[in-house]
Design a protein around this motif. Structure first.
Motif, PDB file in Angstrom:
ATOM      1  N   GLU A  92      88.017  83.434 -44.468  1.00  0.00           N
ATOM      2  CA  GLU A  92      86.757  82.677 -44.369  1.00  0.00           C
ATOM      3  C   GLU A  92      87.039  81.204 -44.083  1.00  0.00           C
ATOM      4  OE1 GLU A  92      83.679  84.892 -47.394  1.00  0.00           O
ATOM      5  OE2 GLU A  92      84.699  83.104 -48.119  1.00  0.00           O
TER       6      GLU A  92
ATOM      7  N   THR B 220      85.765  77.907 -45.413  1.00  0.00           N
ATOM      8  CA  THR B 220      84.978  77.372 -46.521  1.00  0.00           C
ATOM      9  C   THR B 220      84.725  75.896 -46.259  1.00  0.00           C
ATOM     10  OG1 THR B 220      85.879  78.968 -48.085  1.00  0.00           O
ATOM     11  CG2 THR B 220      84.970  76.954 -49.025  1.00  0.00           C
TER      12      THR B 220
ATOM     13  N   HIS C 251      81.338  79.972 -45.929  1.00  0.00           N
ATOM     14  CA  HIS C 251      81.104  79.730 -47.343  1.00  0.00           C
ATOM     15  C   HIS C 251      81.017  78.219 -47.553  1.00  0.00           C
ATOM     16  CE1 HIS C 251      81.156  81.579 -51.352  1.00  0.00           C
ATOM     17  NE2 HIS C 251      81.557  80.382 -51.744  1.00  0.00           N
TER      18      HIS C 251
ATOM     19  N   THR D 169      78.496  78.961 -52.568  1.00  0.00           N
ATOM     20  CA  THR D 169      77.617  79.998 -52.030  1.00  0.00           C
ATOM     21  C   THR D 169      77.995  80.380 -50.604  1.00  0.00           C
ATOM     22  OG1 THR D 169      75.326  80.433 -51.384  1.00  0.00           O
ATOM     23  CG2 THR D 169      76.022  78.162 -51.298  1.00  0.00           C
ATOM     24  N   SER D 170      77.601  81.566 -50.193  1.00  0.00           N
ATOM     25  CA  SER D 170      77.810  81.906 -48.787  1.00  0.00           C
ATOM     26  C   SER D 170      76.764  81.134 -47.968  1.00  0.00           C
ATOM     27  CB  SER D 170      77.672  83.411 -48.564  1.00  0.00           C
ATOM     28  OG  SER D 170      76.324  83.763 -48.380  1.00  0.00           O
TER      29      SER D 170
END
Ligand SMILES: Nc1ncnc2c1ncn2[C@@H]1O[C@H](COP(=O)(O)OP(=O)(O)OP(=O)(O)O)[C@@H](O)[C@H]1O
Length: 314
Positions: A31, A33, A199, A212-213
């Motif tokens: 991901e 982030t 994220h 949070t996403s």
């Protein structure tokens, strides 16, 4: 083990300023982030603590399960771009990377690869003193990629890049995450992370505001907001505001209506004989979602099973 950054109850004070105030979060593999918050929120300090460039007063930061300082060849574990201008001005780009590679047992061929990857192959023999800010950023990114690390951290990487460079860096972040790496990227501008981050870790005054996403955050901020297209914008605004909605102008003939369901908006406009051509669900921008968050307008909690607290600043 999956590549990660884990920050646990981290705290750092500089004289009277608490730069990081009990911060905990995890950056996961695969991901991008986003690490967001206003200037002075503590993002750079947190990144320095993760890299062992500064020592925390409390808490710990782990890279792939271990403190940075205990990593034997750190460049092969985590690559970071913190301050792109921190270059020896007299050193040539290639020599800068060769020196870093050598100190981490990385071969020369990798230096040529990363220079190619960041688009600096033709400037490899130029001295850093003559580099533009954008070129410095690219060289810093090349250094971060040198050890082919599973974890990457970029502090405000877009600074100084031209529009082509910005598109390039967004693509790079996405592809690094798609390869399964954990990527942490900071910005004080929310819009910069739109379409890049999966994220979000939002901080304010050294504390966690949200973990949070991005998809969930945008869905929550888009909820109960409809967009109306009408040539009678002023009249529509009055009618809808009197009906209890919060109305904001979004274009010459467009308003965003918050706080009333779509069918109620439609009924109010029809009753008042105000023609409108379109009524659709508003897709909030990350900027709007962030404004909601900082106003405490939507509920968010870390995705660790902790109960959501309305508008809480932990
Ligand atoms: N070495 C230092 N000595 C004293 N104060 C510091 C030091 N480093 C950071 N601070 C203070 O700690 C707070 C957090 O700063 P930090 O640079 O981590 O924030 P930031 O979120 O990265 O901000 P920006 O978006 O402007 O880069 C600020 O009030 C800053 O002035």
């Amino acid at each position: 083990m999956e590549p990660t950054i884990e920050v646990r109850a981290l705290r750092k004070r500089y004289r009277t300023t608490v730069a990081v105030d009990g911060l905990s979060f995890t950056v996961r593999a695969g991901e991008v982030t986003g690490f967001v918050g206003p200037n002075g929120a503590g993002k750079s300090t947190t990144m320095r603590l993760i890299l062992g460039l500064d020592a925390p007063d409390e808490g710990e930061a782990l890279v792939n399960g271990r403190p940075y300082r205990s990593l034997r060849t750190p460049l092969t574990q985590v690559g970071a771009l913190l301050d792109a201008s921190a270059l020896h001005p007299g050193r040539r780009a290639r020599d800068h990377l060769l020196w870093l590679a050598h100190s981490n047992g990385i071969g020369k061929r990798r230096v040529s690869e990363v220079l190619d990857q960041v688009g600096l192959a033709s400037a490899a023999r130029r001295r850093a003193a003559g580099f533009s800010l954008g070129m410095q950023q690219r060289l810093g990114i090349a250094a971060a990629l040198l050890g082919d690390p599973p974890v990457l951290m970029f502090d405000e990487p877009v600074n100084g890049l031209d529009p082509d460079g910005i598109v390039w860096i967004r693509g790079l972040m996405r592809s690094l995450a798609a390869e399964g790496r954990a990527v942490l990227v900071s910005s004080h501008l929310m819009g910069e992370l739109e379409d890049t981050a999966d994220h979000l870790i939002a901080v304010g005054r050294g504390r966690l505001i949200a973990d949070t996403s991005v998809a969930k955050l945008l869905a929550a901020a888009s909820k109960d907001r409809v967009e109306v297209t009408t040539a009678q914008r002023a009249e529509a605004t009055t009618v809808l505001a009197n009906g209890g909605a919060t109305v904001t102008v979004a274009g010459p003939e467009t308003v965003v209506v918050e706080g009333l369901p779509g069918d109620r908006v439609s009924a109010l406009l029809t009753e008042a004989a105000i023609p409108f051509s379109e009524l659709r669900r508003h897709r909030a921008s990350l900027e709007e979602a962030y404004m909601d968050l900082t106003r405490g307008a939507i509920e968010f909690a870390p995705e660790t099973g902790a109960p959501a607290t309305k508008g809480s600043v932990r």
